[in-house]
Write an enzyme that holds these catalytic residues in place. Structure first.
Site, PDB file in Angstrom:
ATOM      1  N   GLY A  11       1.238  -4.765   8.155  1.00 22.16           N
ATOM      2  CA  GLY A  11       2.346  -3.654   9.289  1.00 22.16           C
ATOM      3  C   GLY A  11       2.887  -4.258  10.254  1.00 22.16           C
ATOM      4  O   GLY A  11       2.156  -4.308  11.393  1.00 22.16           O
ATOM      5  N   LEU A  12       4.708  -4.735  10.720  1.00 23.80           N
ATOM      6  CA  LEU A  12       4.490  -5.266  12.145  1.00 23.80           C
ATOM      7  C   LEU A  12       6.114  -4.913  11.447  1.00 23.80           C
ATOM      8  O   LEU A  12       6.618  -4.988  12.333  1.00 23.80           O
ATOM      9  CB  LEU A  12       4.516  -6.622  11.636  1.00 23.80           C
ATOM     10  CG  LEU A  12       3.597  -7.588  11.177  1.00 23.80           C
ATOM     11  CD1 LEU A  12       4.342  -9.079  10.706  1.00 23.80           C
ATOM     12  CD2 LEU A  12       2.201  -7.916  12.756  1.00 23.80           C
ATOM     13  N   GLY A  13       5.613  -3.186  11.890  1.00 26.93           N
ATOM     14  CA  GLY A  13       6.792  -2.306  12.155  1.00 26.93           C
ATOM     15  C   GLY A  13       7.030  -1.661  13.923  1.00 26.93           C
ATOM     16  O   GLY A  13       6.082  -2.371  15.055  1.00 26.93           O
ATOM     17  N   LYS A 107      -2.592   8.527   9.329  1.00 28.53           N
ATOM     18  CA  LYS A 107      -3.587  10.095   9.307  1.00 28.53           C
ATOM     19  C   LYS A 107      -3.472   9.975   7.397  1.00 28.53           C
ATOM     20  O   LYS A 107      -4.319  10.895   7.654  1.00 28.53           O
ATOM     21  CB  LYS A 107      -3.414  10.868  10.454  1.00 28.53           C
ATOM     22  CG  LYS A 107      -1.206  11.175   9.887  1.00 28.53           C
ATOM     23  CD  LYS A 107      -0.062  10.216  11.590  1.00 28.53           C
ATOM     24  CE  LYS A 107       0.631   9.940  11.100  1.00 28.53           C
ATOM     25  NZ  LYS A 107       1.033   9.456  12.103  1.00 28.53           N
ATOM     26  N   LYS A 207      -3.551  15.802  11.195  1.00 28.59           N
ATOM     27  CA  LYS A 207      -4.284  15.079  12.044  1.00 28.59           C
ATOM     28  C   LYS A 207      -4.794  16.292  12.528  1.00 28.59           C
ATOM     29  O   LYS A 207      -6.517  16.062  13.073  1.00 28.59           O
ATOM     30  CB  LYS A 207      -3.146  15.127  13.135  1.00 28.59           C
ATOM     31  CG  LYS A 207      -2.263  13.593  13.299  1.00 28.59           C
ATOM     32  CD  LYS A 207      -1.125  13.997  14.312  1.00 28.59           C
ATOM     33  CE  LYS A 207      -0.430  12.994  14.031  1.00 28.59           C
ATOM     34  NZ  LYS A 207       1.299  13.149  15.135  1.00 28.59           N
ATOM     35  N   GLY A 304       5.100   6.314  19.371  1.00 33.94           N
ATOM     36  CA  GLY A 304       6.124   5.080  19.705  1.00 33.94           C
ATOM     37  C   GLY A 304       5.117   4.145  19.566  1.00 33.94           C
ATOM     38  O   GLY A 304       4.118   3.971  19.690  1.00 33.94           O
TER      39      GLY A 304
HETATM   40  N1  LIG Z   1       5.612   5.029  14.907  1.00 26.67           N
HETATM   41  C1  LIG Z   1       4.229   5.870  15.848  1.00 26.67           C
HETATM   42  O1  LIG Z   1       4.913   6.534  16.643  1.00 26.67           O
HETATM   43  C2  LIG Z   1       3.302   6.271  14.936  1.00 26.67           C
HETATM   44  C3  LIG Z   1       2.649   6.909  15.810  1.00 26.67           C
HETATM   45  C4  LIG Z   1       1.328   7.380  15.222  1.00 26.67           C
HETATM   46  C5  LIG Z   1      -0.045   6.529  14.267  1.00 26.67           C
HETATM   47  N2  LIG Z   1       1.490   5.641  13.651  1.00 26.67           N
HETATM   48  C6  LIG Z   1       0.958   5.026  12.009  1.00 26.67           C
HETATM   49  O2  LIG Z   1       0.876   3.801  12.208  1.00 26.67           O
HETATM   50  C7  LIG Z   1       1.513   3.679  11.039  1.00 26.67           C
HETATM   51  C8  LIG Z   1       1.969   2.790  10.963  1.00 26.67           C
HETATM   52  O3  LIG Z   1       4.075   3.214  11.692  1.00 26.67           O
HETATM   53  P1  LIG Z   1       5.023   2.509  12.541  1.00 26.67           P
HETATM   54  O4  LIG Z   1       5.476   3.653  12.709  1.00 26.67           O
HETATM   55  O5  LIG Z   1       4.842   0.985  12.111  1.00 26.67           O
HETATM   56  O6  LIG Z   1       5.701   2.228  10.737  1.00 26.67           O
HETATM   57  P2  LIG Z   1       7.134   1.089  10.446  1.00 26.67           P
HETATM   58  O7  LIG Z   1       7.495   0.755  12.166  1.00 26.67           O
HETATM   59  O8  LIG Z   1       7.416   1.930   9.625  1.00 26.67           O
HETATM   60  O9  LIG Z   1       5.784   0.193   9.938  1.00 26.67           O
HETATM   61  C9  LIG Z   1       5.816  -0.704   8.535  1.00 26.67           C
HETATM   62  C10 LIG Z   1       4.746  -1.583   8.597  1.00 26.67           C
HETATM   63  O10 LIG Z   1       4.456  -1.416   7.321  1.00 26.67           O
HETATM   64  C11 LIG Z   1       5.375  -2.972   6.514  1.00 26.67           C
HETATM   65  N3  LIG Z   1       4.966  -2.280   5.212  1.00 26.67           N
HETATM   66  C12 LIG Z   1       5.264  -1.120   4.432  1.00 26.67           C
HETATM   67  N4  LIG Z   1       4.922  -1.101   3.031  1.00 26.67           N
HETATM   68  C13 LIG Z   1       4.401  -2.318   2.559  1.00 26.67           C
HETATM   69  C14 LIG Z   1       3.892  -3.155   1.949  1.00 26.67           C
HETATM   70  N5  LIG Z   1       3.731  -2.384   0.780  1.00 26.67           N
HETATM   71  N6  LIG Z   1       3.266  -4.172   2.086  1.00 26.67           N
HETATM   72  C15 LIG Z   1       3.500  -4.918   3.184  1.00 26.67           C
HETATM   73  N7  LIG Z   1       4.005  -4.367   4.198  1.00 26.67           N
HETATM   74  C16 LIG Z   1       4.178  -3.325   4.322  1.00 26.67           C
HETATM   75  C17 LIG Z   1       6.476  -2.602   6.773  1.00 26.67           C
HETATM   76  O11 LIG Z   1       7.179  -3.948   6.690  1.00 26.67           O
HETATM   77  P3  LIG Z   1       8.608  -4.532   6.675  1.00 26.67           P
HETATM   78  O12 LIG Z   1       8.697  -4.611   8.332  1.00 26.67           O
HETATM   79  O13 LIG Z   1       8.694  -6.086   6.210  1.00 26.67           O
HETATM   80  O14 LIG Z   1      10.033  -2.836   6.262  1.00 26.67           O
HETATM   81  C18 LIG Z   1       6.513  -3.006   8.546  1.00 26.67           C
HETATM   82  O15 LIG Z   1       6.045  -3.669   9.509  1.00 26.67           O
HETATM   83  C19 LIG Z   1       1.913   4.394  10.475  1.00 26.67           C
HETATM   84  O16 LIG Z   1       0.330   4.841   9.452  1.00 26.67           O
HETATM   85  C20 LIG Z   1       2.066   5.512  11.103  1.00 26.67           C
HETATM   86  O17 LIG Z   1       1.397   6.831  10.533  1.00 26.67           O
HETATM   87  C21 LIG Z   1       2.448   5.483  13.761  1.00 26.67           C
END
Ligand SMILES: NC(=O)c1ccc[n+]([C@@H]2O[C@H](COP(=O)([O-])OP(=O)(O)OC[C@H]3O[C@@H](n4cnc5c(N)ncnc54)[C@H](OP(=O)(O)O)[C@@H]3O)[C@@H](O)[C@H]2O)c1
Length: 440
Positions: A11-13, A107, A207, A304
């Site tokens: 996961g590189l989002g 979570k 959470k 974030g």
């Molecule tokens: N964002 C926040 O502020 C935040 C805060 C606390 C916790 N979290 C948690 O952190 C985690 C990630 O969140 P995020 O916001 O970073 O999500 P995101 O931006 O949607 O990134 C998700 C990443 O996972 C990759 N991915 C999704 N499905 C996949 C699969 N089947 N195979 C391989 N890679 C896959 C995506 O690939 P692509 O990039 O190629 O689409 C993307 O790089 C989640 O569990 C979220 O609940 C996030």
């Protein structure tokens, strides 16, 4: 110097890319603080060619997260894809099953499978760290899991969803409707295109279920959470709350009671002069009440890329600093097998203060009738206020606002039902629970 800690990131989002950048840019600093370098040796995401804002050409690319977890030469599998099911679940299981440590911010995964994953980690001598899964950058997992060991915890509560807090704050500050504030939150990227998960309270519930387990030693039970979102909160509620010295927040509350553990997520009135009432916008806050320490309140960024990556990084650094065979912290605060079954306290037995807003027909005797129904149900009132004086010329509905002293929810529900049966209410009554910090 010890060998580098080799990590694989799935996961590189938003979070994954921030983490990768920090690890690359601060490699020297981390090497000093952790006593060994931390190297990204394997990565996966859905789209291979996408620019992640960081050079990851030195890391091996995997098309499948499970393949990375199963095959990559790594010490730590960092799961940052999200989702309660596969591939996150299968990949985390694959990593733990071969004794590879896991760090996750997920979570949803922990709320659904936390106990099973904890047992798997224990069985294979792996660590499972998840600081970022609750309240983003706030180190609440560490506080509950490690720092407060030996304390008996009576209540944990907090603002754990930035989207909801942003909307409620904006409604109050700008006098706008829920819908207008939700739109603004979406425009700014604080709310998803489908915001239901946030505004209906599910995200907070996930959470909270983790905090409940750490606080009370019970098995994770996310399906047993009483849930009310913020969609029903109107600007009238917010204004009335302010007039009475309260602010409305979406709180997740876990509390030990005589009949079990309450887990509830709902809009809550908190006293204006409490610290948690001052937590505005996307900021999160978690309060922990315990017998030795007293009340601990932590406030900080709950989401974030960087804030979340900071928590993930802390978890990775803990692993980098640990030594094989050293005593480890149990994943859920105690061994998975030692977790007690979760005993749900009924919401009808909840004991607390209530705010009740009633829109009533402009008739004589209504005020007295409402007061009588409250008294008949043993409810003692802190205040009862009528908005808009009855006039001979106007038959517009009037608003009556009641604030109760601590009472049983069952009594409030019965009293409101009997008021309703009188036939003078206009629209649905609004009932909001009041939560007071220990010291207030
Ligand atoms: N964002 C926040 O502020 C935040 C805060 C606390 C916790 N979290 C948690 O952190 C985690 C990630 O969140 P995020 O916001 O970073 O999500 P995101 O931006 O949607 O990134 C998700 C990443 O996972 C990759 N991915 C999704 N499905 C996949 C699969 N089947 N195979 C391989 N890679 C896959 C995506 O690939 P692509 O990039 O190629 O689409 C993307 O790089 C989640 O569990 C979220 O609940 C996030």
């Amino acid at each position: 110097m010890a060998d580098a800690l080799k990590i694989g990131i799935a996961g590189l989002g938003t979070v994954g890319a921030s983490l990768a950048k920090i690890l690359v840019e601060r490699r020297d600093m981390l090497t000093t603080t952790c006593g060994r370098p931390i190297d990204i040796v394997a990565v996966t995401a859905r789209t291979r060619g996408r620019d992640r804002g960081v050079d990851l050409s030195g890391a091996e690319w995997f098309d499948e997260p499970v393949a990375l977890a199963r095959e990559a030469k790594i010490d730590v599998f960092v799961e940052l894809m999200g989702g309660a099911g596969d591939p996150a679940l299968a990949a985390v299981k694959a990593a733990l099953s071969r004794g590879v440590h896991v760090v996750t911010a997920n979570k949803a995964l922990l709320a659904a499978h936390g106990v099973e994953l904890a047992a798997l980690a224990e069985k294979h001598g792996a660590l499972l760290n998840y600081e970022a899964a609750v309240a983003g950058g706030i180190p609440v997992i560490k506080a509950l899991r490690e720092s407060l060991t030996g304390n008996t915890i009576s209540r944990v509560y907090g603002i754990m969803n930035g989207t909801c807090n942003y909307i409620l704050t904006k409604m109050e500050k700008e006098g706008l409707s829920f819908e207008a504030c939700l739109k603004e939150a979406q425009r700014l990227g604080y709310a998803e295109a489908d915001p239901a998960f946030d505004i209906e309270g599910n995200d907070t519930a996930h959470k909270l279920s983790i905090l409940t387990t750490l606080a009370f030693g019970t098995r994770i039970s996310a399906d047993d959470i009483y849930l009310e979102g913020i969609t029903n909160i109107s600007i009238d509620d917010i204004r009335a709350a302010a007039d009475l010295g309260y602010r409305i927040k979406l709180l997740g509350v876990a509390q030990k009671t005589d009949t079990g553990v309450e887990q509830r997520v709902h809009p809550t009135m908190v006293p204006l002069d409490s610290v948690i009432a001052q937590v505005d916008g996307v900021t999160n806050a978690v309060a922990i009440e315990s017998d030795i320490l007293g009340e601990l309140l932590m406030v900080g960024p709950g989401a974030g890329g960087n804030a979340t990556a900071s928590a993930v990084l802390g978890d990775i650094a803990d692993i980098a600093k640990s030594r094989p065979g050293a005593q480890t912290v149990p994943v859920l605060g105690r061994p998975a097998a030692a977790l007690a079954p979760y005993e749900r306290a009924q919401i009808r037995k909840h004991h607390g203060g209530y705010f009740i807003r009633l829109s009533v027909e402009d008739r004589t005797g209504v005020f007295a009738s409402i007061a009588r129904h409250m008294a008949e149900n043993g409810i003692s009132l802190e205040s009862i206020v009528q908005r808009g004086q009855p006039t001979a010329e106007s038959s517009d509905p009037k608003t009556i606002i009641l604030v109760t002293h601590a009472t049983m929810e069952d009594s409030v529900r019965k009293a409101v039902a009997s008021v309703k049966s009188e036939g003078y209410l206009v629209g649905e009554p609004q009932v909001i629970r009041i939560e007071r910090p220990k010291a207030a």
